[in-house]
Every structure is written in C-alpha cells, then in structure tokens.
Design an enzyme around this catalytic site. Sequence first.
Site, mmCIF file in Angstrom:
data_model
loop_
_atom_site.group_PDB
_atom_site.id
_atom_site.type_symbol
_atom_site.label_atom_id
_atom_site.label_comp_id
_atom_site.label_asym_id
_atom_site.label_seq_id
_atom_site.Cartn_x
_atom_site.Cartn_y
_atom_site.Cartn_z
ATOM 1 C CD GLU A 165 3.654 -3.332 9.296
ATOM 2 O OE1 GLU A 165 2.731 -2.548 8.996
ATOM 3 O OE2 GLU A 165 3.458 -4.410 9.888
ATOM 4 C CG PHE A 186 -1.879 -16.904 7.059
ATOM 5 C CD1 PHE A 186 -3.032 -16.196 6.728
ATOM 6 C CD2 PHE A 186 -1.174 -16.527 8.196
ATOM 7 C CE1 PHE A 186 -3.468 -15.137 7.520
ATOM 8 C CE2 PHE A 186 -1.609 -15.479 8.981
ATOM 9 C CZ PHE A 186 -2.762 -14.780 8.642
ATOM 10 C CD GLN A 187 0.100 -12.639 8.091
ATOM 11 O OE1 GLN A 187 1.108 -12.953 8.697
ATOM 12 N NE2 GLN A 187 -0.755 -11.726 8.539
ATOM 13 C CE LYS A 209 7.712 -18.802 12.120
ATOM 14 N NZ LYS A 209 6.270 -18.918 12.399
ATOM 15 C CG MET A 247 0.995 21.665 -3.784
ATOM 16 S SD MET A 247 1.510 23.384 -4.027
ATOM 17 C CE MET A 247 3.085 23.381 -3.177
HETATM 18 C C1 TPP Z 1 0.313 9.974 -0.521
HETATM 19 C C2 TPP Z 1 -0.037 11.155 -1.337
HETATM 20 N N1 TPP Z 1 -1.303 11.337 -1.763
HETATM 21 C C3 TPP Z 1 -1.626 12.430 -2.485
HETATM 22 C C4 TPP Z 1 -0.685 13.364 -2.808
HETATM 23 C C5 TPP Z 1 -1.059 14.579 -3.632
HETATM 24 N N2 TPP Z 1 -0.901 15.811 -2.860
HETATM 25 C C6 TPP Z 1 0.212 16.567 -2.930
HETATM 26 S S1 TPP Z 1 0.177 17.882 -1.930
HETATM 27 C C7 TPP Z 1 -1.359 17.493 -1.386
HETATM 28 C C8 TPP Z 1 -2.070 18.339 -0.371
HETATM 29 C C9 TPP Z 1 -1.450 18.242 0.952
HETATM 30 O O1 TPP Z 1 -2.315 18.802 1.887
HETATM 31 P P1 TPP Z 1 -1.798 19.095 3.337
HETATM 32 O O2 TPP Z 1 -1.141 17.921 3.915
HETATM 33 O O3 TPP Z 1 -2.901 19.703 4.147
HETATM 34 O O4 TPP Z 1 -0.659 20.159 3.088
HETATM 35 P P2 TPP Z 1 -0.780 21.678 2.524
HETATM 36 O O5 TPP Z 1 -0.495 21.625 1.078
HETATM 37 O O6 TPP Z 1 -2.145 22.146 2.825
HETATM 38 O O7 TPP Z 1 0.272 22.382 3.288
HETATM 39 C C10 TPP Z 1 -1.823 16.345 -2.011
HETATM 40 C C11 TPP Z 1 -3.151 15.734 -1.782
HETATM 41 C C12 TPP Z 1 0.628 13.119 -2.361
HETATM 42 N N3 TPP Z 1 1.636 13.947 -2.643
HETATM 43 N N4 TPP Z 1 0.912 12.037 -1.609
#
Ligand code: TPP
Lengths: 181, 572
Positions: free
Chosen positions: B54, B116-117, B166, B480
């Site tokens: 979802e 439920f749910q 529902k 990042m």
């Molecule tokens: C749902 C979620 N969890 C954690 C983060 C923190 N976060 C931001 S960028 C990043 C790294 C992303 O890694 P990747 O998808 O391999 O992309 P890259 O930066 O390597 O291009 C993280 C963990 C986030 N933005 N969103």
Amino acid sequence: MNTKQLYTVIIFSENTVGLLNQITIIFTRRQLNIETLSVSPSAIRGVHKFTITTFAEKDMMDKVVKQIDKRVDILKAYYNTDEDLVHQEIALYKVSTGLFMKMNGVEELIRKYNARILEINEDCLVLEKSGHYAETQALFEELSHSIGVLQFIRSGRIAITKSKVERLSDMLSAMERKINM
Amino acid sequence: MDKKQITGSEALLRTLIAEGVDTIFGYPGGQVIPLYDCLYDYSDRLKHILVRHEQGATHAAQGYARVSGKTGVVLVTSGPGATNTITGIADAMMDSTPIVVISGQVPSPLLGSDAFQEIDVIGITQPITKWAYQIRKPEEIAWAVSRAFYIASTGRPGPVVIDFAKDAQTGHVDYVYEKISHIRSYQPIPETEEESIAAAASLINGAKKPFALVGQGVILSGAEKELLAFLEKADIPAASTVLGLSAMPSDYPLNKGMLGMHGNVGPNRKTNDCDVLIAIGMRFDDRVTGNLQAYARQAKIIHFDIDLSEIGKNVAVDIPVPGDARETLAAVTRLLKPASHTEWIHSFTADEQEEYEKVIAREIHPGGDRRLRMGEVVRKVSDAAGADAVLVTDVGQNQMMGVRYFRYSRTRSVVTSGGLGTMGFGLPAAIGAQEGAPDRTVCLFTGDGGLQMTLQELGTIMQEKLNVKIIVLNNHYLGMVRQWQELFFDKRYSATTMENPDFVAIARAYGIRSRLATTRGELDESIAEMFESDTAYMLVADVETQGMVYPMVPAGAAITHIILEREEVTRN
Ligand SMILES: Cc1ncc(C[n+]2csc(CCOP(=O)(O)OP(=O)(O)O)c2C)c(N)n1
Ligand SMILES: [Mg+2]
C-alpha cells in the site's frame, strides 16, 4: 525582546468530530502547554468556540494561530492578551459544613470574595466563586489555611473581546456576500 | 437528476467518476471487498492498478498527481492496509501533493471495540492530512467524497483521507452527485490586497540586484508563463528549489540553477548578495536556507504564497504577497518597469565557471578508465531520453545527482520526495508518473538502498506492462549517509555498506529487460538498448563506491559556506 506571556487563543470552528485533536496537535508540535481550555457552542448555531490559554512568545503565537486558522474546519482563530479581554474562570470549593459553620467571619468572607453557597448538607458545603485566576486562588488559599478544602475545581478561562470588531460575524457576513455575488 | 437507490460502494465509485477520476492505485482486503466487487462492474471506466504494497499505492498516486496535475486516488483496506499508506500520506502533506486515500473500515457498530483490523485511521492521519473524515452512513458519501477532492486539489494542495466503514459500503442510498465547490470555513486562496502588489512592484522597480526563488507553488498554480513574463520584464535572474525544478526550462537564460544544500554555487552565494529577494511559492525549508541567522540578511524579502501560515514562518518578510501566484505574479508584472540588470546577471558567471571546473566537469566527464560516476550516467540518460522526459528519483545521492544533471524543457518534469525525503519513493512514483503521463518517457534514478525499500513494485510494472526506465545508481553504499560519515564522522562507516543482490537477475525474474553497465562502453550500449523499445528496462550502473555530491552546504551552515571538493572540508 521575545518574552513569554499569557495569551488567550479564541477559535471558532464547525462542530465536527476530532477538531480538538487537530488543534492540540499544533500546540504539541510547538511544545506549548495548554494552561486552560474551554469548549462550548457559540452564539451562532452550529459554530463551536474554543478558548485556550498558553504562555508563549508573540512570534510563536502568530505562527501557531495561522496554522490553526488554516485547518479546513476552523472558521476563525485569533489571539489576545489580557488587556484586550474581559475574562473569567469559575471555581467550586467543597468544605466541611461543621468546620465552615464554626469559622469566624463566614459572612464577611463570602462577601469579600463575592462567593455563593451552591449546596449545603450536614456533611459538606459547596461554594462557588468566579473571577480571575488570582481571585479564585486567593479564596482557595484562605479556606485551605483555615478549615481545609475537601475538593477544588477551577474551569478553563472564558473570555470576550473588548474591541468593537467582531471578527467571526464580520467574516461570516463577508463570506455570505461573496457567495451571493 | 438521476436519483435511485444504489449501494454505498456504487455511490463512491460514481462520485469518483463525477470528480474526473479514471485511475485508482490500490490493494484489496476484508473491509473493502464490497467496494472491489462493485469496481468489477466499473472496470471499463475506472482503471485499477494493483500495487504490491500500500505504500506503493500512495507514492504512485503522488507520481500520477505530480505529472498530471490531477488528484491521485488510493484505495486500501482497513488496519494494516491503512497503516501502510502513512508514509505516502505524510510525503504528500510535506510536498503539497493532491491525493485522496480511501481506506476501508470495520462496520460502524464495531468502531472503538478493537475489532479485527480496526485502527484509528482518523486519529493517526489527522496530523498529516489536510482533511480526514470517516464515512459511517451511505448518505454522507456524496458530500464527503466531493468535499475530499475539493480540499485536496484547491489552495495549497495536499492529502485527504476518507475512512469508509464497511456498512456504509453495503448500505443503500438515494444517490445524487453533489459537487462541492465552497466550504465556509475554508478559504483556499487568500485575498490579495492592492497595496501588497504595489509595494512588491515598487521594491522590485527600485532593485539593483533582484533575485527570484522559484518553488513548486509556481507549478501548482500553473504560473509558469506568468513567471517567465515577470522575470523577463524586470530582467531578474532566478533559481529554483528542488520541487520548483522544471517550472523554468533548464536552458532558460535567466535560470541560474538550483538552490540549497546541493544546489548550484551561484544561487546560494547570490542569495546573500542580492538586494531584493523574491520568493515565489516556496517555504524557506532549512535545506534551502541553511543557517537562518546568516540567510539573506542584506536583502529586502518579498514572499508570494497561497498559504498564509508559510509567510513569516521561517524568514521574516518585508512584503508578503498572499494569493495565487498566477494572479499575483501577473498583477505585479503589470506594474513593473522594464529593466535590465546585465551586470548583476553576468556576475553569476564566475560562480558558474568555478562550479563547472571543480564539480560539474569532473562529474559528467570523468573520462579515462575511472569508474562510472553518477552525474555522467544521469546526463547521458537525460540526453538520450530527450527534452520531453520526466525525471523521477529516489532519495540520497542518486536524487541529488538526478535533479542536478537531468535537463528539463517542460513543466511537471520532476517527481521527487522533497520535504520528507522518503527512500523507496522512486519506483512506485515512477509507476504513477507513467500512468499520469503515458506519452512521456519516464526515467527513474534510484539507489541500491532505496530501490530495495519498494522493490516489490517491479511486479506492478510487470503486470501493467509499464514502460518505466529504471536506472539503478549502484554504489554499494547508503551513499548519502556514507557521505556525511566521510565528511563529519571521521569515515566511520557505521551501517552504510550494502551487500546487494544481482539486480539484473531480479529484473529479469520480473520479465524486465536489464543490463549491468560497468564501463563507459557498456553504459552507452545499454542506454541505447533501453530506449530502443517502449518497454520497461532496468539499467544497473555500477558507479564509484565512494562518490560525493558536491557542492555541499553542511547542515546548519551559512549558505555561503559551500564545500566544492574533498580537500576543502578540513580547510573550511
Ligand atoms: C525511509 C528512509 N530511511 C532512511 C533514510 C535516510 N537516508 C537518506 S539517504 C540514505 C542513503 C540512501 O542510499 P541509497 O538508496 O543507496 O542511495 P545513494 O545515496 O547511495 O545514492 C539514507 C539511509 C531516508 N531518507 N528514508
Ligand atoms: Mg547507494
């Protein structure tokens, strides 16, 4: 500079479920404590009025009120300081009938505080006083020291603005005009 | 008017059709079975895209809304179905995206009993929606659903949740569609006073070094033409926020690039050099402003916005211009004197050159036998995709490289998670973007991390035979975060290395053509192959593992404190 003071936020809303939650969320996100809260139907049918007091900086109050006003079901939100308002709280005091009767100067006390006896039976007696916080508090302290207070409750603030502007009705009539145009 | 007894489910579907809906992203379950049963009869008018989770439905609806300007629609069951939509709803709230999420709910007599749910959907979603409403009786459907679309799509758009009990789906009602186009407690567009228009125009007319900041508000109000007319008449250079990208074409002479943490050097430096700063439909996010104490202190600030609560929220404003940007921009433009700011505009060139030499050239033309870089992959794909393409990104380095190096010629060409920064946004958003703009090429850039957060949506692409071009910028890191660890945490790479699966094999398992590119030759070949046919493709680009996104304004630093290359970190 930016110092905290007590503000009264007045909110008019549609009478829909869950509005209080929407409002308190905004206070919570900004870490503002709600000091008092009073909710009731307003003079206009179907419109609810919230009166909320909180200590905040003016700048914060501006932002919070705009965020409340933005919610879909809120008709109007604004804030005032005490100078702009006529405001009251109501307090109830339950004391022992025997001790109260034995107290010296009961009549003067009631007159001095402009209090009323609402209920009396052989065990206990309920006094009522409305006024500003300091006034209801003073009676509480005096009773506590002399005969003790069995139960005490104070309502949230209710307030009415002193100014000539009637923000909600002006807004509603401006809206009616627009729709009819 | 046709007026006859129909079920609540049918009343809902008819209202959706009356509101112009033709596509729904959803997932069935116990509390929406009656609705799905009715949908079976309406499948010729309402296309249902079955996602794999979802959260994917909400991001797809966002992608759909962002490219098409229409309201995206999501349909899910109660309980876990509804809670799985939370991330997408929050994302849509932050990024002002119009979506309506309809969740099934237990029958109304069971409400509050931990049936439920059963979950308190309204309570959970109130802080992250423009409006959330529970329908308990079929009589409420016509009113509530039309109201939902009106609220989601007007003023500053946003998500609306309809929690649909529902028994209201199965109950019968005398249904008449009622269009809602007015709510007395809701003023979507604030009034604009003549004085603020005049004051804004006069300040701009007197400016020597005016600078405009373009936000998504320009796109949302359809003010792209008005924006260009405004900029051209008074000769004002401009830059955009991430979400404002594509409001101006990339090669538009007055477009000086992107603002913010990984934006272009010129726009950041010039924010602190201009004399009049003109913000249009943007909200001074901290990723744009950096340290507020050191932000545009020298400038007079004009703020155009439709949302009064944004004006003065983060930055004190000299002249607020509340209203719809399309109208307010046009009104101010009428009062502008034609001006020319050649020297001021020319002063951006030095910054541009510096950034080109130190950052851009190295990123898009690294050459030699170095490993592939993200920027060069993005630029090559962008060139091959053509100017009409839509960019969708996930979050992280891939996102910043995507928005920096992709090129736009048309509005509504960027779909990315700005305010919430949701990893996993990209793949489902690309599905929605393809549905919302079937004639445009949709290119998704995603990271190895983020892709795996919603990877299952490859199944949706397979089933719907969607033409989504997926480019995985695989650096084998949560890049990042690794970049922050390298710069600010002494290279202590805590939990950022990723052992990844064979993405090519995964794509193929879903019947999606795929290829790994490690060399420049393989990159060129696979890009050519990707655009050869109108079917989905996954290009897995094995890029350098420890690449960096520059320029960078460290979080909380002044926007003039820009790091351009590795060595500078210690020097600054
Ligand atoms: C749902 C979620 N969890 C954690 C983060 C923190 N976060 C931001 S960028 C990043 C790294 C992303 O890694 P990747 O998808 O391999 O992309 P890259 O930066 O390597 O291009 C993280 C963990 C986030 N933005 N969103
Ligand atoms: Mg990565």
